[in-house]
Design a protein around this motif. Structure first.
Motif, PDB file in Angstrom:
ATOM      1  N   VAL A  66       1.091  -0.669  -0.166  1.00  0.00           N
ATOM      2  CA  VAL A  66      -0.035   0.091  -0.074  1.00  0.00           C
ATOM      3  C   VAL A  66       1.430   1.335  -0.048  1.00  0.00           C
ATOM      4  N   CYS A  67       0.803   2.314  -0.707  1.00  0.00           N
ATOM      5  CA  CYS A  67       1.696   3.069  -1.535  1.00  0.00           C
ATOM      6  C   CYS A  67       2.117   4.192  -0.239  1.00  0.00           C
ATOM      7  N   GLU A  68       1.227   4.852   0.781  1.00  0.00           N
ATOM      8  CA  GLU A  68       1.118   5.065   1.683  1.00  0.00           C
ATOM      9  C   GLU A  68       1.793   5.148   3.103  1.00  0.00           C
ATOM     10  N   PRO A  69       2.844   6.013   3.886  1.00  0.00           N
ATOM     11  CA  PRO A  69       3.218   7.361   2.415  1.00  0.00           C
ATOM     12  C   PRO A  69       3.902   7.191   1.812  1.00  0.00           C
ATOM     13  N   GLY A  70       3.971   8.294   1.122  1.00  0.00           N
ATOM     14  CA  GLY A  70       4.051   8.751  -0.015  1.00  0.00           C
ATOM     15  C   GLY A  70       3.670   8.442  -1.754  1.00  0.00           C
ATOM     16  N   GLU A  71       3.029   7.195  -2.226  1.00  0.00           N
ATOM     17  CA  GLU A  71       2.862   7.011  -2.740  1.00  0.00           C
ATOM     18  C   GLU A  71       1.061   7.094  -3.527  1.00  0.00           C
ATOM     19  N   ARG A  72      -0.362   8.078  -2.530  1.00  0.00           N
ATOM     20  CA  ARG A  72      -1.019   7.626  -2.409  1.00  0.00           C
ATOM     21  C   ARG A  72      -1.440   7.647  -3.938  1.00  0.00           C
ATOM     22  N   HIS A  73      -1.325   8.010  -4.858  1.00  0.00           N
ATOM     23  CA  HIS A  73      -1.550   8.174  -6.166  1.00  0.00           C
ATOM     24  C   HIS A  73      -1.890   6.925  -6.831  1.00  0.00           C
ATOM     25  N   LYS A  74      -0.502   6.153  -6.455  1.00  0.00           N
ATOM     26  CA  LYS A  74      -0.746   4.478  -7.037  1.00  0.00           C
ATOM     27  C   LYS A  74      -2.284   3.985  -6.631  1.00  0.00           C
ATOM     28  N   GLU A  75      -1.802   4.287  -4.789  1.00  0.00           N
ATOM     29  CA  GLU A  75      -2.926   2.837  -3.705  1.00  0.00           C
ATOM     30  C   GLU A  75      -2.768   3.917  -2.686  1.00  0.00           C
ATOM     31  N   SER A  76      -3.697   3.822  -1.930  1.00  0.00           N
ATOM     32  CA  SER A  76      -3.973   3.967  -0.598  1.00  0.00           C
ATOM     33  C   SER A  76      -4.645   3.076   0.453  1.00  0.00           C
ATOM     34  N   PHE A  77      -4.792   3.319   1.515  1.00  0.00           N
ATOM     35  CA  PHE A  77      -5.045   2.501   2.468  1.00  0.00           C
ATOM     36  C   PHE A  77      -6.905   1.957   2.014  1.00  0.00           C
ATOM     37  N   GLY A  78      -7.589   3.542   1.712  1.00  0.00           N
ATOM     38  CA  GLY A  78      -9.389   3.213   2.012  1.00  0.00           C
ATOM     39  C   GLY A  78      -9.083   1.966  -0.171  1.00  0.00           C
ATOM     40  N   THR A  79      -8.399   2.889  -1.157  1.00  0.00           N
ATOM     41  CA  THR A  79      -8.537   1.736  -2.146  1.00  0.00           C
ATOM     42  C   THR A  79      -8.195   0.104  -1.901  1.00  0.00           C
ATOM     43  N   ALA A  80      -7.006   0.032  -1.000  1.00  0.00           N
ATOM     44  CA  ALA A  80      -6.717  -0.666  -1.098  1.00  0.00           C
ATOM     45  C   ALA A  80      -8.021  -2.359  -0.883  1.00  0.00           C
ATOM     46  N   GLY A  81      -8.074  -1.303   0.471  1.00  0.00           N
ATOM     47  CA  GLY A  81      -8.622  -2.341   1.661  1.00  0.00           C
ATOM     48  C   GLY A  81      -9.918  -2.272   0.797  1.00  0.00           C
TER      49      GLY A  81
END
Length: 431
Positions: A66-81
């Motif tokens: 999950v690309c948090e922190p640092g690269e939320r444009h690739k994946e966030s906890f919300g979208t990964a979840g």
């Protein structure tokens, strides 16, 4: 809240059974199975008719990025979840190869808080083994354990300094911590984009010999024998690495191994005309290697099947094959892709589900991954025969880099529950 699942095909990875039955959930935990569960029908608040679909423990996926922190444009906890819930994954074990690296208690606390706020499924973070994953100085393993780290890994950054790695293994052993390693000899594999052989030569791609995996694993086993550490190889993908894995287990070392769904269901020829969605790390292997690894999972030699979910944006993938970023998203495709092995007759359902539920849960000391009385009601209901054509733009992940785009697949998740609460619903009214 009480829920009764009726007319289910119960897949029990612990007893290795696949049989019709019922399951009762009370206050987020499994309360009864079979006739005992059906006898409670009158007093439950919710009855779900599974109509013969498979009901199994939710998947426990080790190695999700999950690309948090640092690269939320690739994946966030919300979208990964959301992607995990749609794929039947109820526990994501996340990697520390973020920007910055998860190598301090402060960053770990940030990640844990964001996960609790945004993800509908359970998130268990791993932490880096060395600071910055640079392989020079080990992290504060004790503090990170106290902060909730479930394992320690530098991901695909192999610790080349044997003294540093042995010290980290020794310290991890003293704390009972699990170390997860990427078994590739870094000298041989540096710059490689394919597995050496006729295909790589014809395509003119820089390649790595399968022996790089064998050599990396042999080195690690010598250090595990010396230190007595708990060790998990994130991916074993070649036939050459299987004999030393079998020998390590036979000799009583505390060693387990995993494999990604892509190495189980794809081979080097799928790269075809430089299709970068098929560029993963380690690179896809020969068909002989793929068959050998499938047999190792079926026999239990390889313990765990994981997604190795690695989101990459379009700019990272739309490059010449050698320059393109490695990795593929797989939270939503893990189960239907794995079901290819069931439909091909390579594995029965309990064996397949065991490698994605009970085995990873046991390796991490989790109560999930089973449908015993008292276990957390983390469940997935799926139709193993439902056909569909995958559209990558329909995926819930922010990044759409899946090698299965346009593929005909079989097996769809109908519903996912975490602690008895439904977090995904694909019944017709909600599809």
């Amino acid at each position: 809240m009480s829920t009764l699942f009726l007319n289910a095909r119960l897949i029990n990875p612990e007893t290795r059974t696949d049989e019709p039955g019922a399951l009762l959930v009370i206050d987020g935990r499994i309360a009864a199975r079979g006739a005992a569960a059906e006898g409670e029908r009158g007093g439950v608040e919710q009855v779900i008719d599974c109509a013969g679909a498979c009901l199994a423990p939710g998947l426990v996926d080790i190695g999700v990025k999950v690309c948090e922190p640092g690269e939320r444009h690739k994946e966030s906890f919300g979208t990964a979840g959301a992607a995990a819930a749609a794929g039947g994954v109820t526990t994501m074990v996340t990697r520390p190869d973020t920007t910055p690296t998860i190598d301090t208690p402060e960053i770990l606390e940030f990640v844990s808080r964001r996960a609790r706020e945004a993800s509908p499924v359970r998130v268990l973070p791993m932490a880096a083994l060395t600071k910055g994953r640079a392989g020079r100085e080990m992290t504060e393993i004790g503090f990170l354990l106290d902060g909730g780290a479930v394992a320690f890994t530098d991901c695909d950054h192999v610790v080349t300094d044997t003294k540093v790695f042995s010290r980290a293994l020794t310290y991890a052993r003293s704390l009972g911590a699990l170390v997860i390693a990427h078994v590739q000899d870094p000298g041989l594999s540096q710059g490689a984009a394919a597995t050496s052989g006729k295909f790589a030569s014809l395509r003119g791609l820089p390649a790595v010999t399968p022996m790089a995996e064998r050599m990396g694993f042999d080195r690690d086993m010598a250090l595990v024998e010396m230190t007595g550490a708990r060790y998990h190889a994130d991916q074993i993908t070649t036939a050459r690495a299987l004999p030393p894995l079998e020998r390590a287990k036979r000799n009583g070392l505390d060693v387990t191994a995993g494999v990604s769904i892509h190495h189980l269901t794809l081979n080097e020829l799928d790269v075809a005309d430089y299709r970068t969605f098929f560029k993963v790390k380690p690179p896809l292997r020969s068909e002989d290697d793929r068959r050998a690894v499938i047999e190792a999972v079926a026999s239990g030699l390889i313990d765990i099947i994981c997604s190795m979910h690695t989101p990459q944006d379009e700019e990272s993938k739309r490059l010449p094959f050698e320059e393109a970023a490695s990795g593929a998203v797989a939270l939503e495709t893990l189960l239907p892709a794995a079901l290819r092995l069931y439909h091909s007759g390579d594995m029965d359902l309990p064996t397949l589900i065991r490698a994605m539920t009970l085995n990873p849960a046991n390796r991490l000391g989790l109560p999930q991954g089973r449908i015993d009385d008292g276990a957390p009601a983390d469940l997935v209901l799926f139709d193993p025969h439902a056909p569909f054509v995958l559209d990558r733009f329909a995926l819930k992940s922010k990044s759409k880099n899946t090698p299965f785009d346009g593929a005909r697949m079989q097996g769809r998740v109908i519903g996912t529950w975490v602690g008895g609460t439904r977090v995904y619903d694909r019944t017709p009214a909600h599809a």
